[in-house]
Design an enzyme around this catalytic site. Structure first.
Site, PDB file in Angstrom:
ATOM      1  N   LYS A 186      27.044  28.334  38.889  1.00 10.50           N
ATOM      2  CA  LYS A 186      28.290  27.702  38.904  1.00 10.50           C
ATOM      3  C   LYS A 186      28.835  27.319  40.432  1.00 10.50           C
ATOM      4  O   LYS A 186      28.546  28.358  41.279  1.00 10.50           O
ATOM      5  CB  LYS A 186      29.423  28.258  38.318  1.00 10.50           C
ATOM      6  CG  LYS A 186      30.576  27.643  38.036  1.00 10.50           C
ATOM      7  CD  LYS A 186      31.889  28.272  37.387  1.00 10.50           C
ATOM      8  CE  LYS A 186      33.178  27.606  37.069  1.00 10.50           C
ATOM      9  NZ  LYS A 186      34.013  28.779  36.350  1.00 10.50           N
ATOM     10  N   SER A 220      36.302  26.340  32.350  1.00  8.56           N
ATOM     11  CA  SER A 220      35.649  25.557  33.463  1.00  8.56           C
ATOM     12  C   SER A 220      34.439  25.573  33.791  1.00  8.56           C
ATOM     13  O   SER A 220      33.689  24.587  34.585  1.00  8.56           O
ATOM     14  CB  SER A 220      36.499  25.929  34.684  1.00  8.56           C
ATOM     15  OG  SER A 220      36.273  27.161  35.066  1.00  8.56           O
ATOM     16  N   SER A 280      36.649  30.701  30.866  1.00  9.91           N
ATOM     17  CA  SER A 280      35.872  29.736  31.386  1.00  9.91           C
ATOM     18  C   SER A 280      34.291  29.852  31.190  1.00  9.91           C
ATOM     19  O   SER A 280      33.553  29.110  31.376  1.00  9.91           O
ATOM     20  CB  SER A 280      36.256  29.304  33.024  1.00  9.91           C
ATOM     21  OG  SER A 280      37.124  28.470  32.792  1.00  9.91           O
TER      22      SER A 280
END
Ligand code: GLN
Length: 486
Positions: free
Chosen positions: A80, A155, A179
């Site tokens: 990420k 997210s 997330s």
């Protein structure tokens, strides 16, 4: 084995790599080719580092030959874009960090590098990890591989969609309020948020420091155990990482769950829960009972305050953490007639709407006269939520709930309505407030073919138990074997 290399898991690839039946270079080329061909349709990556990945693959090849390999040597991973990577752009999906190339590695990245893993690149996300749909990205939204009109969850949507679509073997995400678990659930893969302090946050760009944790997103439970084993542990560079020995997580795979007490909190099965999600989770509870687990009713009475508490605390911490982006220290700078105007212009142009909203909210709740009413109150409620969990875990070893109140929704459906978007986190926020671990495992599909996830939560440092239960469930079902029609 007839399947292409990119569709395999860590557990499937590692023995092939060890025996020399496939080389890290071959695997990496296969995944890079697939990214090049297919990622246009999903937008899971912000940055693909072909050159870096190829160099790491060559190094892994040497290690596999000279006997210094680990189970991650030669495995291509996606990170990420909120974890800093030495020499590789780290944007947090924000214009304000568009050109930021960190001079050092986050501890998790350093550990993976040391283990011989390969970094394919950095995945898309909601800007600064603020969101539940990956629509708040300066690089455009990510799409769900099960239905490209739908969001992948957020997210860490890029990390989850990339795993589901075989655009990497596994990935890392971060979880402040859900997330990792939410996108894992909506993309039909496994996502584990560890106990607060289990994994070092050094080099994780801070959103809400008292809630943030890094964790794995994988194709199967065993892979989550392998990744956690590598990234967990005390780090002198993060004073909130805990000095507690890391157990052998893999050893838990295949253990029985007979007699295990599974708590079911009725607060997580009330109004607003989609009937198909409810049915899938209830069926999962039945499977766990068939495996010898014992369901016990538990109560988490402060659950109804979790979303409000979370959004007061998270935005307050965010407003403070994001003060550092002022046009002086990092990347993007807008012009201004004087210093103050340069700051203001940089932040106005550099941050997206949701990030600005949260900075304003957080600044407001922390200002003199309001602090007591908001931040202090929320901290008190947080303690009550933590105590709810402590009481519940006196009666059970794990708690089972839904992850998301609905399957993946359509792109654009909630993005203009922040309060509705915040409610997506209703079942995930409390684990972060309590500091406890949670895992999402695939447990079914809605009629439209969209995946549904089961959440298992455990007491602090209960990851081994969670992985054991999740693995037993996975082995008794075949939801994790299905691939998206992509
Ligand atoms: N959706 C939550 C938020 O927007 C959680 C995000 C996260 O876990 N990073 O804050």
């Amino acid at each position: 084995m007839g399947e292409p290399f990119y569709s395999l898991s860590i557990s499937q690839l590692a023995p092939l790599l060890a025996k020399g039946e496939v080389s890290p270079v071959e695997v990496t080329e296969a995944v890079l080719a697939r990214i090049k061909e297919r990622d246009r349709e999903l937008n899971t990556y912000i940055t693909v580092d072909e050159t870096g990945a190829r160099a790491m693959a060559k190094e892994a090849e040497v290690r596999l030959r000279n006997g210094s390999a680990t189970p991650l040597t030669g495995i291509p991973l996606a990170l990420k874009d909120v974890m800093v990577t030495r020499g590789l752009r780290t944007t947090c999906a924000s214009r304000i960090l568009e050109n930021f190339v960190p001079p050092y590695d986050a501890t998790v990245c350093a550990k993976l590098r040391e283990a011989g893993a390969i970094f394919l690149g950095k995945t898309n996300m909601d800007e600064f990890a603020m969101g539940s749909s990956t629509e708040n990205s300066a690089f455009g939204p990510t799409r769900n591989p099960w239905n490209r009109d739908c969001i992948p969850g957020g997210s860490s949507g890029g990390s989850a969609a990339a795993v589901a679509a075989d655009l990497c073997i596994s990935s890392l995400g971060s979880d402040t309020g859900g997330s990792i678990r939410l996108p894992a659930s909506l993309c039909g893969v496994v996502g584990l948020k560890p106990t607060y302090g289990r994994v070092s946050r050094y080099g994780l760009v801070a959103y809400a420091s008292s809630l943030d944790q890094i964790g794995p997103i994988t194709k199967e439970v065993r892979d989550a155990a392998i990744l956690l084993q590598t990234i967990a542990g005390h780090d002198p560079k993060d004073s909130t990482s805990v000095e507690q020995p890391v157990p052998d997580y893999l050893e838990q795979m295949g253990r029985e769950i007979k007699g295990l007490k599974i708590g079911v909190p009725q607060e997580f099965f009330g109004g607003g829960l989609d009937p198909e999600v409810e049915a899938a989770v209830k069926a999962a509870l039945q499977t766990l009972t068939d495996l010898g687990g014992e369901l016990v009713e538990v109560s988490l009475p402060h659950t109804e305050y979790a979303v409000a508490t979370y959004y007061v605390l998270a935005v307050a911490e965010a407003s403070s953490n994001l003060a550092r982006y002022d046009g002086v220290k990092y990347g993007f700078r807008a012009e201004g007639k004087n210093l103050l105007e340069m700051y203001a212009q940089t932040r106005a142009q550099g941050f997206g709407a949701e990030v600005r909203r949260r900075i304003m909210l957080g600044t407001y709740t922390l200002s003199a006269g309001y602090y007591e009413a908001y931040y202090k109150k929320a901290s008190q409620v947080r303690a009550l939520i933590r105590r709810d969990f402590e009481a519940a875990f006196e009666r059970c070893q794990v708690i089972a709930t839904p992850v998301s109140p609905t399957p993946a929704f359509r792109l654009g459906e909630k993005v203009d309505d922040p309060l509705t978007m915040y409610l997506v986190d209703i079942f995930t926020n409390s684990a972060n407030l309590g500091g406890i671990p949670g895992i999402s495992v695939p447990c079914g599909f809605a009629a439209g073919g969209l995946p549904i996830g089961l959440q298992l939560m455990g007491p602090v440092f209960g990851e081994a138990e969670l992985l054991k239960v999740a693995y037993a469930f996975e082995q008794a079902t075949d939801f994790h074997r299905r691939k998206p029609p992509f």
